[in-house]
Design an enzyme around this catalytic site. Structure first.
Site, PDB file in Angstrom:
ATOM      1  N   GLU A 291       0.882  -1.169   0.000  1.00  0.00           N
ATOM      2  CA  GLU A 291       0.000   0.000   0.000  1.00  0.00           C
ATOM      3  C   GLU A 291       0.916   1.215   0.000  1.00  0.00           C
ATOM      4  OE1 GLU A 291      -3.453   2.113   2.700  1.00  0.00           O
ATOM      5  OE2 GLU A 291      -2.793   0.110   3.250  1.00  0.00           O
TER       6      GLU A 291
ATOM      7  N   ARG B  90       4.798 -12.487  10.128  1.00  0.00           N
ATOM      8  CA  ARG B  90       5.457 -11.202   9.902  1.00  0.00           C
ATOM      9  C   ARG B  90       6.872 -11.265  10.437  1.00  0.00           C
ATOM     10  NH1 ARG B  90       1.695  -7.292   8.825  1.00  0.00           N
ATOM     11  NH2 ARG B  90       3.071  -5.532   9.093  1.00  0.00           N
TER      12      ARG B  90
ATOM     13  N   LYS C   1       4.418   0.823   9.282  1.00  0.00           N
ATOM     14  CA  LYS C   1       4.521   2.126   8.628  1.00  0.00           C
ATOM     15  C   LYS C   1       3.871   3.211   9.480  1.00  0.00           C
ATOM     16  CE  LYS C   1       3.131   0.143   4.818  1.00  0.00           C
ATOM     17  NZ  LYS C   1       2.453  -0.037   3.545  1.00  0.00           N
TER      18      LYS C   1
HETATM   19  P1  ATP Z   1       2.524  -1.944   7.831  1.00  0.00           P
HETATM   20  O1  ATP Z   1       1.820  -2.465   9.038  1.00  0.00           O
HETATM   21  O2  ATP Z   1       3.946  -1.606   8.076  1.00  0.00           O
HETATM   22  O3  ATP Z   1       1.774  -0.867   7.129  1.00  0.00           O
HETATM   23  P2  ATP Z   1       1.450  -3.645   5.863  1.00  0.00           P
HETATM   24  O4  ATP Z   1       1.367  -5.125   5.897  1.00  0.00           O
HETATM   25  O5  ATP Z   1       0.196  -2.886   6.046  1.00  0.00           O
HETATM   26  O6  ATP Z   1       2.570  -3.190   6.852  1.00  0.00           O
HETATM   27  P3  ATP Z   1       1.636  -3.371   3.057  1.00  0.00           P
HETATM   28  O7  ATP Z   1       2.152  -2.236   2.265  1.00  0.00           O
HETATM   29  O8  ATP Z   1       0.181  -3.618   3.034  1.00  0.00           O
HETATM   30  O9  ATP Z   1       2.126  -3.158   4.535  1.00  0.00           O
HETATM   31  O10 ATP Z   1       2.437  -4.693   2.736  1.00  0.00           O
HETATM   32  C1  ATP Z   1       2.918  -5.120   1.501  1.00  0.00           C
HETATM   33  C2  ATP Z   1       3.339  -6.555   1.646  1.00  0.00           C
HETATM   34  O11 ATP Z   1       4.407  -6.656   2.564  1.00  0.00           O
HETATM   35  C3  ATP Z   1       2.206  -7.419   2.162  1.00  0.00           C
HETATM   36  O12 ATP Z   1       2.151  -8.604   1.416  1.00  0.00           O
HETATM   37  C4  ATP Z   1       2.592  -7.680   3.590  1.00  0.00           C
HETATM   38  O13 ATP Z   1       2.123  -8.903   4.030  1.00  0.00           O
HETATM   39  C5  ATP Z   1       4.119  -7.623   3.553  1.00  0.00           C
HETATM   40  N1  ATP Z   1       4.644  -7.211   4.855  1.00  0.00           N
HETATM   41  C6  ATP Z   1       4.445  -6.048   5.493  1.00  0.00           C
HETATM   42  N2  ATP Z   1       5.041  -6.034   6.693  1.00  0.00           N
HETATM   43  C7  ATP Z   1       5.657  -7.231   6.822  1.00  0.00           C
HETATM   44  C8  ATP Z   1       6.451  -7.846   7.840  1.00  0.00           C
HETATM   45  N3  ATP Z   1       6.731  -7.220   8.983  1.00  0.00           N
HETATM   46  N4  ATP Z   1       6.939  -9.078   7.612  1.00  0.00           N
HETATM   47  C9  ATP Z   1       6.662  -9.719   6.463  1.00  0.00           C
HETATM   48  N5  ATP Z   1       5.913  -9.208   5.475  1.00  0.00           N
HETATM   49  C10 ATP Z   1       5.420  -7.979   5.635  1.00  0.00           C
HETATM   50 MG    MG Z   2      -1.284  -1.891   5.399  1.00  0.00          MG
END
Ligand code: ATP
Ligand code: MG
Length: 553
Positions: free
Chosen positions: A33, A257, A267
């Protein structure tokens, strides 16, 4: 030498799928995102998704999951692309979930026509009240049994902008008593009169995550849709929507994660650190963002190795940050050129060396012969580290002290003759004599010394600023501590040395170069650096300082 590595659970699934002829090749996607910069958690997901299609036939798409119109910015889109490329991966297609808004809208119409979706006029509170709890079933909304024609009419008018934000939603019609709360008539569209970074004002209804993600996977014929564990309960809805829409059967798989010790990886939290100025930006070298780590001097190779080494898990855990530093040292040890830099300078005068004379001494750039050698100017006045001199030497002190001998790295053996103190008792200068005939590489004097120290010639040295970094948080897992995670910020995570002296060649160290300042750690020029005012970051110490600390106590 090849190391036989066992397959991770996703590789096992893929190998079975390929063997069974279910697919000829696979398609994965990385779906960020664009609401922030990528961090080390994302790096794990990138290495995993792109790694699988490097290993097996197929490809990986980069899909920006930009269905939420309010938070997304093009700055983030650009940084995400830069970071993935820097990590060493390339996507097949650059795609945006917002490009599917029309298809998604048509899918919603399909559901309505099948009697599987309805427009609900309830408020968010009313919907929440009727939802029930994990142990109690929910209750049907009074709008649940609207006719297909009425639903079509209302949904079209939602799309046409006739209704205010929050006044109506489109919900899937599943089962209000379902044991999985997410299956209790989930919202699939909401009204939001907001400008979108790509579609502008074309839409005022936006699909919810669950109604966009699986459908986007399907449109791209993603075979293995990999996400993190919190989406396990969503899988049932993911499958239900694909089945009812009769579209390409993508499958969702979940892994844990990646969490790293002494930092936070969300983020939302990282944005707080930026906005509240606890750090200087997303690429602050203390941040666990890919851009921060790059600026700090981490190599893409070390990050990839780290992800590879740890693999993926099915249960949440906290990975030790020092493991990442271990991978970094392993890489830098055989790639970084050696250089001399004095971080806490004190003047050393070679009393018997002729003033105004400069000698060019040869020094190795590193342990590998292929790294070559360089010339270092040597003269009468040098800078050495203050900590390399002891007025009253401790036991087993092999460095400088009155009357003691040491070798100056790549130069001569010297003998300390004296020192000068100012009125405050602070040592301001050390005097020594050099022993001719002891030049490194051609020493036949037979004199044995136990200590070797580094130095730079004062007349030739480049003055530089050096930034030393420590962990951003004082505790292993700031997110799980009581109170606000920001209460656990390490106030000493940045130390700035204003007056350090480097060997002259470092004045023009190109961006992206990395050095081992011998005895001091690994360093790289910062983006703030210029030949007029060089600035270096310490990427990592030579050894794990925290391990030592524990042992000392
Ligand atoms: P955040 O909580 O930091 O916003 P998010 O999962 O909402 O993380 P996205 O931009 O939606 O962030 O994630 C893009 C991809 O990265 C998704 O497939 C997500 O599962 C993966 N991802 C994000 N954070 C992690 C993490 N800590 N470990 C492994 N994969 C991750
Ligand atoms: Mg997200």
């Amino acid at each position: 030498m090849s190391e036989e590595k066992s397959l991770n659970f996703l590789e096992e699934i893929i190998e079975a799928d390929l063997a069974a002829g279910k697919y000829k090749s696979i398609v994965t996607r990385f779906p960020p995102e664009p609401n922030g910069y990528l961090h080390m958690g994302h790096a794990t997901s990138i290495c995993l998704n792109f790694g699988l299609t490097k290993k097996y036939p197929g490809y990986t798409n980069l899909r920006f999951d930009d269905t939420n119109p309010v938070t997304e910015e093009t700055e983030y889109v650009d940084s995400i692309k830069e970071d993935i490329k820097w990590l060493g991966f390339d996507w097949k297609n650059e795609l945006y979930a917002s490009d599917y808004f029309e298809e998604l809208y048509q899918y919603a119409i399909t559901l309505i026509n099948k009697g599987l979706a309805y427009v609900d006029d309830s408020t968010a509170e009313e919907i929440a009240t009727l939802k029930g709890t994990p142990t109690e079933p929910g209750k049907d909304s009074s709008y649940r049994n609207r006719s297909i024609a009425e639903n079509l009419d209302l949904f079209t008018r939602m799309k046409n902008g006739e209704f205010a934000d929050g006044s109506r939603t489109l919900r899937a019609k599943i089962d209000m008593a379902h044991t999985n709360m997410l299956m209790r008539d989930p919202l699939i569209y909401r009204i939001k009169h907001a400008h979108h970074h790509r579609t502008g004002d074309t839409w005022c209804i936006y699909p919810m995550y669950d109604f966009a993600h699986g459908q986007s996977d399907s449109l791209e014929q993603i075979t293995h849709s990999i996400c993190t564990l919190e989406f396990v309960p969503h899988r049932e809805l993911y499958d239900w929507l694909i089945e009812k829409l009769e579209i390409f059967p993508s499958h969702q798989y979940e892994f844990a994660r990646r969490n790293l010790s002494y930092t936070v990886m969300s983020k939302r939290k990282l944005l707080q650190l930026v906005n509240e100025k606890h750090v200087q930006g997303w690429d602050d070298p203390r941040m666990p963002t890919i851009s921060g780590m790059r600026r700090r001097g981490f190599t893409a190779e070390s990050i990839r190795n780290f992800c590879d080494k740890i693999g993926i898990a099915k249960r949440e855990n906290l990975t030790d940050f020092s493991l990442l530093e271990f991978c970094l040292r392993e890489d830098l040890n055989h790639t970084a050129h050696r250089a001399m830099a004095v971080l806490d300078p004190i003047k050393l005068v070679i009393t018997n060396y002729e003033a105004g004379t400069t000698e060019e001494l040869t020094s190795e750039n590193g342990p590998l012969e292929t790294m070559g050698t360089r010339l270092l100017p040597f003269s009468k006045e040098l800078w050495i580290e203050r900590e390399d001199f002891m007025e009253v030497p401790a036991k087993k002190w092999f460095r400088l002290a009155p009357g003691a001998m040491v070798r100056l790295k790549s130069a001569y053996i010297i003998k300390c003759e004296g020192f000068t103190k100012d009125e405050n008792g602070q040592i301001t200068e050390i005097q020594a004599s050099y022993i001719p005939g002891t030049k490194s590489g051609g020493d036949e004097s037979g004199i044995q010394v136990k200590g070797t120290i580094h130095w730079v010639s004062a007349a030739h040295a480049v003055r530089a600023e050096i930034r030393l970094y420590d962990r951003l948080f004082k505790v292993e897992d700031p997110s799980s501590e009581e109170g606000d995670f920001k209460d656990y910020i390490n106030p000493d995570s940045l130390q700035v040395i204003k007056e350090a002296y480097l060997e002259p060649a470092l004045q023009h160290a190109p961006m992206g170069s990395r050095y081992q300042f011998i005895r001091k750690g690994y360093f790289c020029p910062d983006k703030d650096s210029s030949p007029e005012k060089p600035v270096f970051n310490r990427t990592v110490t030579l050894k794990d300082a925290w391990i030592k600390e524990v042992k000392k106590n």
